[in-house]
Design a protein around this motif. Structure first.
Motif: not given
Length: 267
Positions: A163-190
């Motif tokens: 349910k939450s992101l384990l921030q490893v290898d430089g990944m961050s919650k803020e980065q993921v939020q930016r990536q999914i900003e324009d996504c729709s339900p069912g979309d995914h990002v690496e």
């Protein structure tokens, strides 16, 4: 610290450091047995459901009685693709190992294995082909989270949905939020780390909140995502978690709530 380790604070710190070293050594040894490609006894083809031979998926979860080491491990098995509940069970356990970040498996695995043993005893005819855990697989400091640990020690194909992101290898919650900003339900990002590794996927759910999917054992990165998406998308209701882990979580929490209510009435 004194309650958890049975030592004075200074001794407790040394004991904790020793345990961490031992657990890390064992984690790395177990990781050598980790299989991150498709190595299971069923066929799965989202483009051709008639060719899919996956018939049973299990969800595992463990919930704690607040402020204690007492917990309830729950296991739900669903028929696939109907998602009809074929089995549900729970077991009370005491998780004596302390929680140390990066070593969640050492606190929860004993209770989860109890739930698996109960299934084998009560319904030996039900044999899940895939296990979904409420937690991480490869999204982990050493690439060996709860779902990986469970899969390796049992030999079962497993994946993690966190349910939450384990921030490893430089990944961050803020980065993921930016990536999914324009996504729709069912979309995914690496989920790319600074090292250039893809650790897993963020799957945007019907509540527009992501869950974090990663392989545990005997399953590839992409198949873990595809199966999770298929199970999640097959429900019409707007829920965040896929039904196997959601039902397991609800079962354990319901048992704890009823037990606490009963205790309150006896007071």
């Amino acid at each position: 610290a004194e309650a958890a380790w049975g030592h004075a604070p200074k001794q407790a710190a040394l004991a904790k450091e020793t345990v961490q070293e031992e657990w890390m050594k064992e984690q790395l040894e177990l990781k050598e047995k980790l299989i991150l490609h498709d190595d299971f006894n069923f066929k799965f083809d989202p483009s051709d459901p008639s060719a899919t031979t996956l018939t049973h998926v299990a969800g595992l979860d463990l919930s704690f009685v607040k402020g204690t080491d007492h917990a309830v491990a729950s296991l739900v098995v669903l028929e696939y693709p109907s998602l009809i509940v074929a089995y549900e069970g729970f077991t009370h356990c005491v998780c004596r190992n302390p929680y140390i970040p990066g070593f969640l498996a050492y606190r929860e695995i004993p209770g989860l294995l109890q739930a698996v043993a109960d299934l084998k005893k009560k319904r030996p005819d039900i044999k899940p082909q895939l296990w979904m855990l409420d937690g991480n697989g490869t999204i982990h400091h050493r690439g060996f989270g709860l779902a990986c640990h469970f899969g390796v020690v049992t030999g079962y194909p497993a994946l993690g949905v966190a349910k939450s992101l384990l921030q490893v290898d430089g990944m961050s919650k803020e980065q993921v939020q930016r990536q999914i900003e324009d996504c729709s339900p069912g979309d995914h990002v690496e989920l790319w780390g600074n090292s250039g590794r893809v650790w897993g996927h963020a799957l945007v759910t019907k509540t527009n909140e992501p869950v974090f999917v990663s392989p545990g054992h005997r399953i590839s990165l992409n198949t873990a995502l595809q199966i999770t998406k298929e199970i999640w998308a097959s429900e019409e209701i707007k829920k965040r978690l896929p039904i196997p882990t959601r039902l397991a979580d609800a079962l354990s929490r319901s048992y704890i709530k009823k037990a606490e209510a009963a205790r309150g009435r006896r007071r």
